[in-house]
Structure formats: C-alpha cells, structure tokens
Design an enzyme around this catalytic site. Structure first.
Site, mmCIF file in Angstrom:
data_model
loop_
_atom_site.group_PDB
_atom_site.id
_atom_site.type_symbol
_atom_site.label_atom_id
_atom_site.label_comp_id
_atom_site.label_asym_id
_atom_site.label_seq_id
_atom_site.Cartn_x
_atom_site.Cartn_y
_atom_site.Cartn_z
ATOM 1 N N LYS A 113 46.953 40.534 39.857
ATOM 2 C CA LYS A 113 47.036 41.041 41.415
ATOM 3 C C LYS A 113 48.474 40.933 41.574
ATOM 4 C CE LYS A 113 42.837 39.377 43.372
ATOM 5 N NZ LYS A 113 42.182 38.582 44.232
ATOM 6 N N LYS A 195 35.004 46.422 37.140
ATOM 7 C CA LYS A 195 33.849 45.915 38.150
ATOM 8 C C LYS A 195 33.883 46.492 39.421
ATOM 9 C CE LYS A 195 33.705 41.698 40.362
ATOM 10 N NZ LYS A 195 33.624 40.148 40.493
ATOM 11 N N LYS A 198 35.004 45.637 46.439
ATOM 12 C CA LYS A 198 35.388 45.994 47.805
ATOM 13 C C LYS A 198 36.513 46.443 48.027
ATOM 14 C CE LYS A 198 35.159 41.054 48.453
ATOM 15 N NZ LYS A 198 34.183 40.198 48.413
#
Ligand code: TRP
Length: 333
Positions: A113, A195, A198
């Site tokens: 991230k 994966k 969203k």
C-alpha cells in the site's frame, strides 16, 4: 453455554463484493449460532487511506445494512461500528508502545500500500497495531482471516504474548486463525492472480453485492480467461479456475461435477451460467437490502448499532481497565 468468541471486521471503504460475501459474510452466517460472534465495521482502519467524509458515512451505514441483508442476525450477534467503541484506539496506543518499527516495516500489506502512495501516513504503518487492539480487547478465540491478513494476526499474537510477559500477567488471550472449510478465495475477474477487491480501480474486476443483474452478467462475460476454451480446473488457467470456484462455492457442486456439466460448452456459455447463478444469489440479498435502505428502517438500524456498541463497550472497557492497571496508570476512583 461457553461459546468461543469469533471476531471479524470489514472496512467500509467502498461497496462489499462477491469476494467478501463468498469468502467471509456467508460463512459468518453459517457459524453465527455456534459461536459468540462480534462483527464490526472498521471505520478507523478505513481512514488510513483518504476517504471522502460523506462517502464514508454512507458506506458505513450501507455496510451495516449489507451485513444484515446477507443474513447476519443482529439479535444473536454483536454488530458494531469500530469508532463507537473508543477503547480500540486507546488500546492501540498502549500496544504501539511495545511494537517495534522493524516488525511493522516487514508487513507486506504496508509495503504494497505504501508503494502506491506519495505521502505515507503513520496510520497506514500502524494499521496492524489497531487491528491487534480490535482482536485482543474481546478475548477473541478465533479470527477468520484471509491470506492477506494472516501476517496481521501473527503480529497480534506476538504483541499479546509480549504484553503478557512484560507485565507478567495473562491479560490477553492468544487468538487463532479461523479456517472454515468453505471459505472460497475469490479473485479479480480482470486479473485472476489478484484477490477480488473493492478498491480495484477497474470495476469490471469485482462484482459489487449491489450490482444489478445485467451488470453482473456483463462483467462475467468480460472476465479474463485463457484461449483454451475448455472448462477445466488447472493452476495454469487461473481465470477459469476462479470462475469454477465461484460456481462451486454457490452451487455446492464439486469441481469434477462442474467440468462434466460444461463439457464441450466453451467459455462463453460457462461465463453466462456463472453470471446467472451469482445474479440469482445476489438478488435475494439485494431485495432485503432495498427493504432496509428506506427511511422507515433508519431507527431500526440505529438501534442495532447502538445495541452493538453498548455490548462491545461493556467488554472492551473491562479489558482496557486491566491493561491500564497493568501498565501502572492510576484509576480515577
Ligand atoms: N484488516 C481487515 C481487512 O482489511 C479488517 C479488520 C480490521 C479486521 N480489524 C480487524 C479483520 C480485526 C479481523 C479482525 O480485511
């Protein structure tokens, strides 16, 4: 009477996906009678990346409604919003003081991230410590975590053991990962090595729980697959493998059964079949969601998360008191 405690949270950083449903929510529904379940909306975690305040408010409410629409019964489980229980942030601070920079630097999610952001916030770095606080406050026996959160559970266990040994008291229970037999790992429809998420910038990569039928079918038709055109389960064909997993996870059919059923059909037909079955499943959830998503249910929802916060706070308060006592903070009375 002595049920084991399971705790899990989902971030309200967008819509919930088919991945959240098949990988998590659906399993929670199955275990909700057997365990003492605490499910929360991790809004404190979500602001580790910038959120629009109005969108966050909306998403938090929507997440509560989606939990319920998916079948989580608010009367037998504790459903709450993380920021409503201030002990989470407080325990995170205490745990911060015995967490090493080095161990947080090794977290793969942080590494991933932080590479995507220009200014890396301290919150993003500290994310696993807050997660440890979530888990340890409630003496959680089990935490249902996917592969991507395993490392965070590991550090939670380390922090719990370290605290117990530093203060020579058994304050924290050491949580275990909860492995369910049915928890499918659902991958992105556009990049089946990742994966389903969203936060994928390409909405074709994920199915939102609220996507209408035609959108669902369209997304499945566009799903990335190879050119073999044979419905067969193999590691070399991650795209089709993911579609088979989705189909199997919904219908309960085994992989050989599915291969047989679609023998000679090619990908086109199979993709539509998967789309249809997903749309059928989500239709029921959406009907319930739409019912809840109306002003007349506003009070009902508020009551649910107020009740959840009260129950959670009762437990969290007791645990934090033990912790404050152990580290040497004096009480007010
Ligand atoms: N980090 C989790 C995720 O993104 C959400 C989460 C926050 C969580 N606190 C938790 C999950 C505690 C389990 C237990 O998926």
């Amino acid at each position: 009477m002595n049920k084991k405690t399971i705790l899990s949270g989902i971030q309200p950083s967008g819509v919930l996906t088919l991945g959240n449903y098949l990988g998590a929510l659906r399993n929670w529904v199955k275990i909700q009678h057997e365990y003492d379940c605490k499910f929360f909306i991790a809004d404190l975690h979500s602001i580790t990346v910038r959120q629009d305040p109005n969108v966050l408010r909306e998403n938090t409410k929507k997440a509560v409604m989606q939990y319920i629409a998916c079948g989580i019964d608010p009367h037998i489980n504790t459903i709450f919003v993380q920021s409503h229980v201030h002990e989470h942030a407080e325990l995170a601070w205490i745990l911060n003081c015995s967490t090493y920079m080095g161990e947080l630097s090794r977290m793969t999610q942080f590494k991933d991230k932080s590479q995507k952001q220009e200014n890396v916030g301290v919150g993003l770095f500290d994310y696993p410590v807050l997660m440890a606080a979530d888990i340890l406050l409630y003496d959680s026996d089990y935490v249902p975590v996917g592969e991507d959160q395993r490392q965070h559970l590991e550090i939670t266990r380390d922090l719990a053991r370290r605290f117990n040994s530093t203060y020579k008291q058994n304050i924290f229970k050491i949580p275990e990962p909860f492995i369910s037999e049915t928890g499918a790992r659902i991958m992105s429809l556009q990049d089946p090595t990742k994966k389903m998420s969203k936060s994928d910038p390409n909405p074709n990569g994920y199915i939102s729980l609220l996507d209408p039928r035609d959108v669902i079918i369209k997304k499945f038709k566009k799903a990335v697959t190879d050119s073999e055109n044979i419905v067969r389960y193999s590691d070399e064909q991650p795209g089709i493998q993911n579609l088979i997993n989705i189909y199997s996870s919904i219908t309960g059919e085994t992989i050989p059964e599915i291969e047989k059923e679609f023998e000679g059909f090619g990908y086109g037909k199979f993709k539509v079949a998967v789309g249809e079955i997903v749309a059928d499943t989500l239709e029921r959830i959406q009907a319930k969601y739409n019912e809840l998503n109306s002003p007349e249910y506003d009070t009902f929802l508020k009551e649910i998360y107020a009740k959840g916060a009260k129950e959670a706070h009762e437990i969290a308060r007791g645990k934090l008191e033990q912790v404050y006592n152990a580290v040497g903070f004096i009480g007010r009375d």
